[in-house]
Structure formats: C-alpha cells, structure tokens
Design an enzyme around this catalytic site. Structure first.
Site, PDB file in Angstrom:
ATOM      1  N   THR A  13       0.802  -1.141  -0.104  1.00  0.00           N
ATOM      2  CA  THR A  13       0.009   0.052  -0.086  1.00  0.00           C
ATOM      3  C   THR A  13       0.590   1.243  -0.082  1.00  0.00           C
ATOM      4  O   THR A  13       0.326   2.190  -0.672  1.00  0.00           O
ATOM      5  CB  THR A  13      -1.067   0.028   1.309  1.00  0.00           C
ATOM      6  OG1 THR A  13      -0.168  -0.017   2.553  1.00  0.00           O
ATOM      7  CG2 THR A  13      -2.283  -1.250   1.159  1.00  0.00           C
ATOM      8  N   ASN A  14       2.033   1.170   0.566  1.00  0.00           N
ATOM      9  CA  ASN A  14       2.686   2.591   0.695  1.00  0.00           C
ATOM     10  C   ASN A  14       3.649   2.492  -0.769  1.00  0.00           C
ATOM     11  O   ASN A  14       3.935   3.449  -1.093  1.00  0.00           O
ATOM     12  CB  ASN A  14       3.830   2.373   1.835  1.00  0.00           C
ATOM     13  CG  ASN A  14       3.323   3.123   2.962  1.00  0.00           C
ATOM     14  OD1 ASN A  14       2.965   4.114   3.097  1.00  0.00           O
ATOM     15  ND2 ASN A  14       3.429   2.393   4.191  1.00  0.00           N
ATOM     16  N   MET A  90      10.541  -6.375   5.465  1.00  0.00           N
ATOM     17  CA  MET A  90      10.718  -6.935   6.688  1.00  0.00           C
ATOM     18  C   MET A  90      11.894  -7.422   7.060  1.00  0.00           C
ATOM     19  O   MET A  90      12.103  -8.404   7.663  1.00  0.00           O
ATOM     20  CB  MET A  90       9.682  -8.314   6.877  1.00  0.00           C
ATOM     21  CG  MET A  90       8.048  -7.532   6.453  1.00  0.00           C
ATOM     22  SD  MET A  90       7.706  -5.962   7.725  1.00  0.00           S
ATOM     23  CE  MET A  90       7.440  -7.009   9.379  1.00  0.00           C
ATOM     24  N   HIS A 109       7.736   3.687   9.648  1.00  0.00           N
ATOM     25  CA  HIS A 109       7.442   2.935  10.930  1.00  0.00           C
ATOM     26  C   HIS A 109       6.171   3.467  11.510  1.00  0.00           C
ATOM     27  O   HIS A 109       5.978   4.700  11.840  1.00  0.00           O
ATOM     28  CB  HIS A 109       8.420   2.645  11.995  1.00  0.00           C
ATOM     29  CG  HIS A 109       8.181   1.915  12.982  1.00  0.00           C
ATOM     30  ND1 HIS A 109       8.366   0.545  12.614  1.00  0.00           N
ATOM     31  CD2 HIS A 109       7.860   2.118  14.094  1.00  0.00           C
ATOM     32  CE1 HIS A 109       8.080  -0.143  13.911  1.00  0.00           C
ATOM     33  NE2 HIS A 109       7.702   0.902  14.913  1.00  0.00           N
TER      34      HIS A 109
END
Length: 200
Positions: A13-14, A90, A109
């Site tokens: 999504t980012n 990740m 974050h």
C-alpha cells in the site's frame, strides 16, 4: 530526474501511495525498481501493473545476507538509484547496502519511535493503552528502527476506538507523510542531508 528503489515484502500500500504521488507530480522522481524478498507478495502485482521493474529474491537460497545484498546492490547500481525507500520491507539492512548508500536509505514505521519498534507496532501501542501514537520516517541503520528520525506525525486514539480504526488512520497518515518526506529528501543536496525535522 532522481531515481527511487522501493523495498517491500507485503501488500504494497505504501508502494502504491509513492507511485501515485509520482504520477501526480508530488514526487519529482522515477520509481525505477521494486526489490521484494517474497516471491508471492501482492506488491509484485502492483509493480507489474505500474510498469515498475522488479527484482525478486528468496533469501533462503543464499548462505548469507551479504550474498543477496550484493545482488541487490548490483541491481541498484544498474538502475542508478539515488534513494532507497523501505515500504514494509521486513528485513534488517546490512552493511553491504548501508555502506553503499549512506544516509540514502529511509524507512517508515507506524509508531512514534523510539516507542514500539519492530513488528506489529500499531498493535503494540494499542494493547499498551497509549492515547497518542503515530508515524515515523527515519534513516536506516543496522538496528531495528533505530536510525535518526527525519519526521513524525502524531495520531490521537479515541476512547474505545477499535484497533481496525487506528490501523486505517495510521495508514492514511503514512500515505501522505511518506511522499512528502521523500520529495524533500530528493530536493536536498545529493539526497544525503541528515537532519532531524518534524515540520510535516
């Protein structure tokens, strides 16, 4: 024109928010590469749809992090990347990439660092019962969400607000704040200026 590489592991999504900001001219750069460590991640579909070149790798096929980061570095150099943008990636970044791109690797974050680093930051903050959480954009170092802070934006949690609502609002902030910070970094001299700011 400056060239961005986005690292992502999940739904993207980012990644999409950054690509959309480029399309609108809010980020004056080209998204020149997606780096993904999960061959079946949804972000790959997004990249293909947006005609963004993709480098996908499976870390389990390498003996060390250094080995796969060397391959990533080759991809970055071939694409003449100016800024590396982590968007739901990740994995910790190792010395191979950090030394090649000093102060040119950034991450977003979903908490007000240094509070609630690591995985499930929104859930961590929610379960702890904080009334204020938010989003942080920071430079990347070898630690877990420990690099110098570039920008933060706070979010106030309403009494009784469900976790799903907090998550949605955090993501909305991310999708606005990250493109703004990326554009600022790209317009700074050499994309390497290292200063803390929260004017967002």
């Amino acid at each position: 024109m400056k060239r961005i590489a986005i690292f992502a592991s999940g739904s993207g999504t980012n990644f999409q928010a950054i690509v959309d900001a480029v399309k609108k001219g809010d980020i004056q750069a080209e998204v020149a590469l997606l780096v993904c460590d999960r061959p079946h991640a949804k972000v790959i579909e997004r990249a293909i749809r947006e005609h963004v070149p993709v480098f996908v790798f499976n870390p389990k096929q390498y003996e060390t992090k250094q080995q796969f980061e060397r391959e990533i570095l080759q991809q970055l150099q071939q694409k003449e990347i100016d800024l590396v943008v982590l968007a739901g990636y990740m994995r910790l970044i190792g010395p191979t990439l950090l030394q090649a791109y000093p102060n040119r690797i950034v991450n977003i974050h979903p908490s007000l660092l240094p509070a609630f680093p690591g995985k499930d930051a929104i859930g961590q903050a929610y379960r702890y019962g904080v009334k204020v959480t938010g989003v942080t954009v920071h430079y990347v170092d070898e630690g877990m969400d420990t690099g110098p802070i570039i920008a933060q934006r706070a979010l106030y949690i309403d009494d009784g607000e469900p976790l799903e609502s907090v998550e949605r609002r955090i993501h909305e902030i991310e999708h606005v704040l990250y493109p703004q910070v990326i554009q600022q970094l790209l317009t700074e001299k050499g994309s390497t200026k290292n200063e803390k700011t929260s004017n967002y």
